[in-house]
Motif scaffolding. Structure first.
Motif, PDB file in Angstrom:
ATOM      1  N   VAL A  14       0.822  -1.218   0.000  1.00  0.00           N
ATOM      2  CA  VAL A  14       0.000   0.000   0.000  1.00  0.00           C
ATOM      3  C   VAL A  14       0.852   1.262   0.000  1.00  0.00           C
ATOM      4  O   VAL A  14       0.549   2.215  -0.720  1.00  0.00           O
ATOM      5  N   GLU A  15       1.928   1.276   0.771  1.00  0.00           N
ATOM      6  CA  GLU A  15       2.765   2.478   0.851  1.00  0.00           C
ATOM      7  C   GLU A  15       3.336   2.851  -0.515  1.00  0.00           C
ATOM      8  O   GLU A  15       3.407   4.029  -0.863  1.00  0.00           O
ATOM      9  N   VAL A  16       3.730   1.860  -1.285  1.00  0.00           N
ATOM     10  CA  VAL A  16       4.296   2.112  -2.613  1.00  0.00           C
ATOM     11  C   VAL A  16       3.226   2.673  -3.550  1.00  0.00           C
ATOM     12  O   VAL A  16       3.454   3.653  -4.263  1.00  0.00           O
ATOM     13  N   TRP A  18       0.333   4.172  -2.722  1.00  0.00           N
ATOM     14  CA  TRP A  18      -0.066   5.499  -2.245  1.00  0.00           C
ATOM     15  C   TRP A  18       0.976   6.542  -2.653  1.00  0.00           C
ATOM     16  O   TRP A  18       0.632   7.598  -3.202  1.00  0.00           O
ATOM     17  N   ASN A  19       2.248   6.246  -2.384  1.00  0.00           N
ATOM     18  CA  ASN A  19       3.317   7.200  -2.705  1.00  0.00           C
ATOM     19  C   ASN A  19       3.394   7.471  -4.200  1.00  0.00           C
ATOM     20  O   ASN A  19       3.700   8.590  -4.615  1.00  0.00           O
ATOM     21  N   GLU A  22       1.086  10.128  -5.013  1.00  0.00           N
ATOM     22  CA  GLU A  22       1.492  11.444  -4.507  1.00  0.00           C
ATOM     23  C   GLU A  22       2.481  12.160  -5.432  1.00  0.00           C
ATOM     24  O   GLU A  22       2.778  13.325  -5.212  1.00  0.00           O
ATOM     25  N   PRO A  74      -4.552   8.946   4.776  1.00  0.00           N
ATOM     26  CA  PRO A  74      -3.328   8.436   4.154  1.00  0.00           C
ATOM     27  C   PRO A  74      -3.243   6.912   4.169  1.00  0.00           C
ATOM     28  O   PRO A  74      -3.575   6.264   5.155  1.00  0.00           O
ATOM     29  N   TYR A  75      -2.815   6.383   3.042  1.00  0.00           N
ATOM     30  CA  TYR A  75      -2.627   4.956   2.798  1.00  0.00           C
ATOM     31  C   TYR A  75      -3.935   4.174   2.812  1.00  0.00           C
ATOM     32  O   TYR A  75      -3.931   2.950   2.882  1.00  0.00           O
ATOM     33  N   SER A  76      -5.061   4.883   2.709  1.00  0.00           N
ATOM     34  CA  SER A  76      -6.363   4.210   2.719  1.00  0.00           C
ATOM     35  C   SER A  76      -7.306   4.735   1.623  1.00  0.00           C
ATOM     36  O   SER A  76      -7.785   3.960   0.803  1.00  0.00           O
ATOM     37  N   THR A 103      -1.724  -4.608  -2.935  1.00  0.00           N
ATOM     38  CA  THR A 103      -2.700  -3.535  -2.725  1.00  0.00           C
ATOM     39  C   THR A 103      -3.886  -3.720  -3.640  1.00  0.00           C
ATOM     40  O   THR A 103      -3.726  -3.852  -4.859  1.00  0.00           O
ATOM     41  N   CYS A 146       4.378   0.478 -10.029  1.00  0.00           N
ATOM     42  CA  CYS A 146       4.496   0.094  -8.615  1.00  0.00           C
ATOM     43  C   CYS A 146       5.160  -1.259  -8.446  1.00  0.00           C
ATOM     44  O   CYS A 146       5.888  -1.472  -7.464  1.00  0.00           O
TER      45      CYS A 146
END
Length: 153
Positions: A14-16, A18-19, A22, A74-76, A103, A146
């Motif tokens: 998820v962090e990847v 989401w980022n 961004e 964030p991240y959701s 994800t 990703c």
């Protein structure tokens, strides 16, 4: 009210994912090359109050589309709503859910067309087909980028 939904399992945490969303150039990266869309501005990242502005071209006629972010966890999830544009109503929810180290990216759109129920009945299928092309492209780009980023970490 019409609805569209696209969900894809992205091979990255998820962090990847989401980022990736961004990135300052994300709107350009996720706009298919065949679509007559120009990104005018993007301000505020993914947070509440962020603004994205586009110029859409219907033949020689340019239309302005401005969306504002009304929700961000964030991240959701983050959600944008049309402030100005061609739709009678538009709310787009971007959801990011962890699933077995990957994800689940889900785009949900509620929209209304100008002209009401009759126009929606006549043209809703066409708008859905356009959205399917757009979000198939976006999810494919997200998957490729990703997965590559995930392999590098």
């Amino acid at each position: 009210m019409l609805h569209y939904r696209k969900s894809t399992l992205i091979d990255a945490p998820v962090e990847v994912v989401w980022n990736f969303h961004e990135r300052q150039d994300i709107l350009e990266r996720l706009t298919p090359p065949w679509q007559p869309v120009q990104v005018v501005r993007r301000e505020g990242g993914l947070g509440v109050g962020a603004i994205s502005e586009f110029r859409l071209f219907f033949g020689p006629i340019p239309l302005r589309w401005v969306a504002i972010h009304i929700e961000c966890e964030p991240y959701s999830i983050f959600t944008d709503k049309q402030k100005e544009g061609p739709m009678a109503y538009w709310v787009h929810r971007h959801q990011f859910s962890p699933e077995a180290g990957k994800t689940r990216l889900t785009d949900r759109i509620e929209y209304g067309l100008p002209g009401g129920w009759l126009v929606e009945r006549l043209l809703g299928w066409w708008v859905d087909a356009q959205l399917e092309q757009l979000f198939s492209y976006r999810h494919q780009v997200t998957q490729i980028e990703c997965s590559r980023i995930g392999e590098e970490t």
